[in-house]
Design a protein around this motif. Structure first.
Motif, PDB file in Angstrom:
ATOM      1  N   ILE A   1       5.266  -6.011   0.844  1.00 34.30           N
ATOM      2  CA  ILE A   1       6.183  -4.947   1.283  1.00 34.30           C
ATOM      3  C   ILE A   1       5.460  -4.064   2.294  1.00 34.30           C
ATOM      4  O   ILE A   1       4.343  -3.607   2.037  1.00 34.30           O
ATOM      5  N   SER A   2       6.113  -3.814   3.424  1.00 34.90           N
ATOM      6  CA  SER A   2       5.480  -2.957   4.429  1.00 34.90           C
ATOM      7  C   SER A   2       6.519  -2.432   5.404  1.00 34.90           C
ATOM      8  O   SER A   2       7.278  -3.216   5.986  1.00 34.90           O
ATOM      9  N   GLN A   3       6.566  -1.129   5.555  1.00 34.10           N
ATOM     10  CA  GLN A   3       7.458  -0.543   6.563  1.00 34.10           C
ATOM     11  C   GLN A   3       7.067  -1.034   7.939  1.00 34.10           C
ATOM     12  O   GLN A   3       7.860  -1.612   8.656  1.00 34.10           O
ATOM     13  N   SER A   4       5.805  -0.790   8.302  1.00 35.50           N
ATOM     14  CA  SER A   4       5.351  -1.090   9.670  1.00 35.50           C
ATOM     15  C   SER A   4       5.228  -2.583   9.925  1.00 35.50           C
ATOM     16  O   SER A   4       5.334  -3.037  11.052  1.00 35.50           O
ATOM     17  N   GLY A   5       4.971  -3.335   8.853  1.00 30.99           N
ATOM     18  CA  GLY A   5       4.707  -4.764   9.025  1.00 30.99           C
ATOM     19  C   GLY A   5       3.338  -5.020   9.636  1.00 30.99           C
ATOM     20  O   GLY A   5       3.023  -6.144  10.024  1.00 30.99           O
ATOM     21  N   GLU A   6       2.512  -3.974   9.724  1.00 28.50           N
ATOM     22  CA  GLU A   6       1.219  -4.119  10.385  1.00 28.50           C
ATOM     23  C   GLU A   6       0.046  -3.722   9.495  1.00 28.50           C
ATOM     24  O   GLU A   6      -1.090  -3.755   9.959  1.00 28.50           O
ATOM     25  N   THR A   7       0.287  -3.270   8.276  1.00 34.67           N
ATOM     26  CA  THR A   7      -0.798  -2.759   7.450  1.00 34.67           C
ATOM     27  C   THR A   7      -1.849  -3.849   7.224  1.00 34.67           C
ATOM     28  O   THR A   7      -1.551  -4.913   6.650  1.00 34.67           O
ATOM     29  N   ALA A   8      -3.072  -3.564   7.666  1.00 36.05           N
ATOM     30  CA  ALA A   8      -4.111  -4.602   7.691  1.00 36.05           C
ATOM     31  C   ALA A   8      -4.385  -5.152   6.288  1.00 36.05           C
ATOM     32  O   ALA A   8      -4.543  -6.367   6.112  1.00 36.05           O
TER      33      ALA A   8
ATOM     34  N   CYS B   1       0.864  -1.190   0.000  1.00 34.85           N
ATOM     35  CA  CYS B   1       0.000   0.000   0.000  1.00 34.85           C
ATOM     36  C   CYS B   1       0.905   1.247   0.000  1.00 34.85           C
ATOM     37  O   CYS B   1       2.017   1.207   0.533  1.00 34.85           O
ATOM     38  N   GLY B   2       0.370   2.329  -0.520  1.00 41.26           N
ATOM     39  CA  GLY B   2       1.012   3.647  -0.407  1.00 41.26           C
ATOM     40  C   GLY B   2       2.431   3.667  -0.942  1.00 41.26           C
ATOM     41  O   GLY B   2       2.741   3.157  -2.025  1.00 41.26           O
ATOM     42  N   THR B   3       3.309   4.249  -0.146  1.00 41.54           N
ATOM     43  CA  THR B   3       4.713   4.362  -0.544  1.00 41.54           C
ATOM     44  C   THR B   3       5.329   2.990  -0.795  1.00 41.54           C
ATOM     45  O   THR B   3       6.136   2.817  -1.717  1.00 41.54           O
ATOM     46  N   SER B   4       4.950   2.006   0.006  1.00 42.86           N
ATOM     47  CA  SER B   4       5.502   0.657  -0.199  1.00 42.86           C
ATOM     48  C   SER B   4       5.072   0.107  -1.558  1.00 42.86           C
ATOM     49  O   SER B   4       5.814  -0.624  -2.209  1.00 42.86           O
ATOM     50  N   TRP B   5       3.870   0.499  -1.986  1.00 41.73           N
ATOM     51  CA  TRP B   5       3.400   0.095  -3.314  1.00 41.73           C
ATOM     52  C   TRP B   5       4.288   0.738  -4.383  1.00 41.73           C
ATOM     53  O   TRP B   5       4.624   0.123  -5.393  1.00 41.73           O
TER      54      TRP B   5
ATOM     55  N   GLY C   1       8.431   9.771  11.440  1.00 36.92           N
ATOM     56  CA  GLY C   1       7.662  10.729  10.638  1.00 36.92           C
ATOM     57  C   GLY C   1       6.592   9.941   9.880  1.00 36.92           C
ATOM     58  O   GLY C   1       6.879   8.856   9.360  1.00 36.92           O
ATOM     59  N   VAL C   2       5.383  10.488   9.848  1.00 36.53           N
ATOM     60  CA  VAL C   2       4.298   9.732   9.211  1.00 36.53           C
ATOM     61  C   VAL C   2       4.562   9.546   7.711  1.00 36.53           C
ATOM     62  O   VAL C   2       4.273   8.503   7.138  1.00 36.53           O
ATOM     63  N   ALA C   3       5.137  10.555   7.071  1.00 37.30           N
ATOM     64  CA  ALA C   3       5.457  10.407   5.640  1.00 37.30           C
ATOM     65  C   ALA C   3       6.693   9.523   5.505  1.00 37.30           C
ATOM     66  O   ALA C   3       7.744   9.812   6.081  1.00 37.30           O
ATOM     67  N   SER C   4       6.551   8.487   4.737  1.00 40.05           N
ATOM     68  CA  SER C   4       7.638   7.518   4.613  1.00 40.05           C
ATOM     69  C   SER C   4       8.739   8.054   3.702  1.00 40.05           C
ATOM     70  O   SER C   4       8.466   8.539   2.599  1.00 40.05           O
ATOM     71  N   THR C   5       9.977   7.983   4.145  1.00 40.44           N
ATOM     72  CA  THR C   5      11.110   8.471   3.337  1.00 40.44           C
ATOM     73  C   THR C   5      12.200   7.410   3.287  1.00 40.44           C
ATOM     74  O   THR C   5      12.362   6.732   2.276  1.00 40.44           O
TER      75      THR C   5
ATOM     76  N   LEU D   1       2.659  11.881  -3.921  1.00 39.63           N
ATOM     77  CA  LEU D   1       2.093  11.425  -2.636  1.00 39.63           C
ATOM     78  C   LEU D   1       2.737  12.175  -1.471  1.00 39.63           C
ATOM     79  O   LEU D   1       2.050  12.640  -0.550  1.00 39.63           O
ATOM     80  N   LYS D   2       4.060  12.325  -1.516  1.00 42.55           N
ATOM     81  CA  LYS D   2       4.753  13.034  -0.426  1.00 42.55           C
ATOM     82  C   LYS D   2       4.211  14.443  -0.282  1.00 42.55           C
ATOM     83  O   LYS D   2       3.929  14.907   0.804  1.00 42.55           O
ATOM     84  N   LEU D   3       4.059  15.134  -1.428  1.00 42.25           N
ATOM     85  CA  LEU D   3       3.609  16.528  -1.355  1.00 42.25           C
ATOM     86  C   LEU D   3       2.192  16.600  -0.802  1.00 42.25           C
ATOM     87  O   LEU D   3       1.904  17.386   0.097  1.00 42.25           O
ATOM     88  N   LYS D   4       1.302  15.765  -1.325  1.00 44.87           N
ATOM     89  CA  LYS D   4      -0.094  15.924  -0.872  1.00 44.87           C
ATOM     90  C   LYS D   4      -0.258  15.532   0.591  1.00 44.87           C
ATOM     91  O   LYS D   4      -1.011  16.172   1.321  1.00 44.87           O
ATOM     92  N   GLU D   5       0.455  14.502   1.038  1.00 39.77           N
ATOM     93  CA  GLU D   5       0.171  14.079   2.415  1.00 39.77           C
ATOM     94  C   GLU D   5       0.693  15.036   3.465  1.00 39.77           C
ATOM     95  O   GLU D   5       0.101  15.136   4.537  1.00 39.77           O
ATOM     96  N   ILE D   6       1.764  15.775   3.161  1.00 42.87           N
ATOM     97  CA  ILE D   6       2.233  16.665   4.242  1.00 42.87           C
ATOM     98  C   ILE D   6       1.943  18.134   4.004  1.00 42.87           C
ATOM     99  O   ILE D   6       1.972  18.924   4.937  1.00 42.87           O
TER     100      ILE D   6
HETATM  101  C1  F6R Z   1       3.215   7.467   2.761  1.00 41.25           C
HETATM  102  C2  F6R Z   1       2.976   6.444   3.746  1.00 41.25           C
HETATM  103  C3  F6R Z   1       1.910   5.436   3.491  1.00 41.25           C
HETATM  104  C4  F6R Z   1       2.461   4.024   3.756  1.00 41.25           C
HETATM  105  C5  F6R Z   1       1.338   2.990   3.646  1.00 41.25           C
HETATM  106  C6  F6R Z   1       1.855   1.578   3.827  1.00 41.25           C
HETATM  107  O1  F6R Z   1       4.230   8.322   3.153  1.00 41.25           O
HETATM  108  O2  F6R Z   1       3.628   6.385   4.748  1.00 41.25           O
HETATM  109  O3  F6R Z   1       1.407   5.536   2.203  1.00 41.25           O
HETATM  110  O4  F6R Z   1       3.477   3.764   2.839  1.00 41.25           O
HETATM  111  O5  F6R Z   1       0.368   3.248   4.622  1.00 41.25           O
HETATM  112  O6  F6R Z   1       2.442   1.411   5.068  1.00 41.25           O
HETATM  113  P1  F6R Z   1       3.401   0.205   5.370  1.00 41.25           P
HETATM  114  O7  F6R Z   1       4.611   0.360   4.517  1.00 41.25           O
HETATM  115  O8  F6R Z   1       3.717   0.334   6.826  1.00 41.25           O
HETATM  116  O9  F6R Z   1       2.653  -1.038   5.039  1.00 41.25           O
END
Ligand code: F6R
Length: 612
Positions: A350-357, A304-308, A401-405, A488-493
């Motif tokens: 792919i997931s930063q948090s490893g928790e995305t439902a 999802c999101g940046t991971s996508w 930071g909520v915006a993923s970098t 996405l980065k620009l709009k979310e922050i």
């Molecule tokens: C954008 C952002 C979100 C996450 C998305 C997936 O900056 O942070 O779009 O990339 O919610 O999250 P993860 O990678 O944790 O599954």
């Protein structure tokens, strides 16, 4: 989405809970609250808004207690308000619950409770759970742990909860299904949190509850069992996290710190995994399942999101270098379709948090259909790596930071390594080609250091563009996913509407938006699509659009066309996204800063999206 914290032990709970909430605020900041155990009653303070507002509200009121639970909320059921804030109490005021997740059948439970005479003040599903526990406790004359256990057998949905009851002052009950929870084990004290960040400064010994498990922390002892009453022997893990990683280290925002950390986080994601001299890649986490990767007829990426977006870059890597078709799926769509999966498909989640439902549900669906699933995650011990067959962690360190970098570039690093491993094992890349790519990859952190030096130039560009109402981002090939990510980065922050689009698609619609007020950001590095991008740039110029171009160092041609240029070190097409990410991130950061936005906690967002 929502963070929970708890403490029981010999220290004062309040400072531990508040600091914990501050660490977890990235998970949601619509409201915050605490419940503190008194002799035979519960003291509850809660407030709409951020943790700082809760602190102001509490001021010098009584907070003395050695047992408490706390919550920071990302609203799902009910608007952000004091009443909907957690902890939620039962009608008698004796039970308090903090909850991350959604109780899906809360309406039917609520209806049954109303018929029994219960009333509800909030719109939350959590208040329903608090009253269900109370009802069971009263009717069955059971202890809190049994009442919670029975209640959870009725509740359908996702939860990580911590529960207090005024008549059991030395008890906290914790339970989990779908949402994460960690329990830190100290010397006769226990720390509870949605992730390990609130715990690390007190203890490095933790247990991660599994789904449908509960922990009963009572009179200094911990028991773990399933909600079906099977006793478990929990595995105690050692945390590897460092406390400095959780602080801003002199930067005004976590986002800026994390942008600047990228040379380090990319190096850490490569460390021990590449051997330039022999042209080899080694990924320990997938070794047992290497044959599944080598024999995959196609790869399906779920994210999802940046991971996508990182997944979309990976499609370009795998198809160009390893010659394997890749399908990149939005997890939220995949899970509700009837996707066709073959035995020889390999799925990468792919997931930063490893928790995305959504990602978790999508990978579980793929597993059910027989696929082998790899994970590329950042948070060690989180739900997705535990659900996958194998995987490789990105060693980006905590991203707050909520915006993923930095997670984005670390994900691309690991995905590229997976791709190179596959390409060389299949003989698609020779030893010499592998040596060349790996040594260039090894030099990327240095190129990023250089790209970071564009910060001052970008600040000036941001000042000129901060009042724009829309932005378009255009790129071709490896630049296209980056255009999506930049937008996405620009709009979310900054809350500016931004669209990313393949540069070649512009003439099929988006060009209608271009006029003298429209900033158009081009990824125009010297590479395969350079000439074509120049043509697209001319098309925008002819319509008086404002051109911002990210160019390879020394490119004088684009300088003559564009209104603003940002020069980054030249790299091959494959590695360009790593370096070109930097100006995108900095541009979004500075525009948001100038517009007075809350950069680390953008409105309506949360970092860990544990709801559908
Ligand atoms: C954008 C952002 C979100 C996450 C998305 C997936 O900056 O942070 O779009 O990339 O919610 O999250 P993860 O990678 O944790 O599954």
């Amino acid at each position: 989405m929502c963070g929970i914290v708890g403490y029981i032990g010999k220290r004062e709970a309040w400072p531990i809970l508040i600091k914990g909430l501050e660490r977890l605020e990235y998970r949601g900041y619509d409201s915050a609250g605490v419940a503190l155990m008194q002799k035979d009653s519960l003291l509850v303070y809660k407030k709409k808004g951020k943790v700082s507002e809760l602190k102001n509200f509490v001021g010098d009121k009584n907070v003395i207690s050695g047992v408490g639970i706390a919550h920071t909320r990302w609203a799902t059921h009910g608007e952000p308000s004091d009443v909907n804030a957690h902890p939620q109490k039962s009608n008698s005021g004796e039970i308090a619950v903090v909850h991350n997740g959604i109780i899906e059948n809360y309406l039917s439970i609520k209806k049954a409770l109303i018929e029994k005479g219960y009333h509800f003040e909030s719109a939350t599903d959590t208040e329903v759970l608090a009253n269900l526990i109370e009802d069971i406790k009263k009717n069955t004359h059971s202890n809190l742990d049994e009442a919670v256990r029975f209640a959870l057998q009725e509740a359908v949905g996702a939860y990580a909860i911590a529960v207090l009851s005024a008549d059991e002052p030395n008890t906290i009950i914790v339970a989990k299904n779908g949402s994460p929870v960690v329990i830190g084990i100290g010397d006769q004290e226990y720390f509870i949190a949605s992730d390990a960040t609130p715990i690390i400064e007190y203890t490095d010994k933790v247990i991660y509850l599994d789904d449908l498990e509960m922990a009963i922390i009572k009179d200094g002892n911990l028991t773990v069992k399933t909600i079906k009453n099977e006793i478990k022997n929990p595995y105690i893990q050692k945390l590897e996290m460092k406390i400095e990683e959780l602080e801003k280290g002199g930067f005004p925002h976590f986002m800026l710190k994390e942008i600047y950390e990228q040379p380090r986080s990319i190096r850490d994601s490569m460390r021990g995994r590449i051997n330039i001299q022999d042209g080899l890649v080694k990924l320990g986490g997938i070794e047992k399942y290497e044959d599944k990767l080598l024999n995959a007829k196609r790869i399906i990426i779920l994210a999802c999101g940046t991971s996508w977006h990182a997944g979309l870059e990976a499609k370009y890597f795998f198809e160009e270098l390893a010659k394997v078709p890749v399908y990149v799926e939005h997890a939220s769509e995949f899970r509700y379709r009837s996707p066709v999966i073959y035995d020889n498909d390999l799925v990468i989640a792919i997931s930063q948090s490893g928790e995305t439902a959504d990602t978790l549900a999508a990978l579980n669906l793929a597993k059910e259909k027989g696929a082998t699933v790899f994970g590329v995650c950042n948070v060690v011990g989180s739900s997705i790596p535990r659900a996958t067959h194998a995987g490789s962690y990105t060693h980006a360190g905590p991203e707050i930071g909520v915006a993923s970098t930095k997670a984005f570039t670390a994900q691309m690093t690991v995905l590229l390594l997976m791709c190179l491993f596959l390409a060389s094992s299949k003989g698609e890349l020779s030893k010499k080609q592998m040596q060349d790519i790996l040594s260039e990859l090894d030099g990327i952190p240095e190129k990023i250091e250089k790209a970071l030096k564009t910060n001052e130039e970008i600040k000036k560009i941001a000042l000129k563009l901060k009042d724009a109402e829309n932005f378009i981002y255009l790129g071709r090939g490896y630049g296209f996913p980056l255009a999506l990510e930049g937008a996405l980065k620009l709009k979310e922050i900054s809350y500016i509407h931004a669209e990313g689009c393949p540069a070649g698609e512009m003439k099929h619609g988006p060009i209608a938006l271009v006029d003298e007020n429209m900033p158009v950001v081009f990824i125009a590095n010297k590479g395969n699509s350079y000439e074509k991008l120049i043509s697209n740039m001319m098309e925008v110029k002819a319509r008086k659009g404002i051109i911002i171009a990210i160019i390879s160092e020394g490119d004088t041609h684009v300088k003559e066309i564009a209104d603003f240029v940002i020069e980054i070190p030249e790299t091959s097409d494959v590695l360009m996204p790593f370096v070109a990410s930097i100006p995108f991130q900095l541009l979004a950061y500075h525009i948001a800063l100038l517009r007075g936005c809350d950069i680390d906690k953008p409105r309506n967002l949360a970092k860990s999206v544990t709801v559908e």
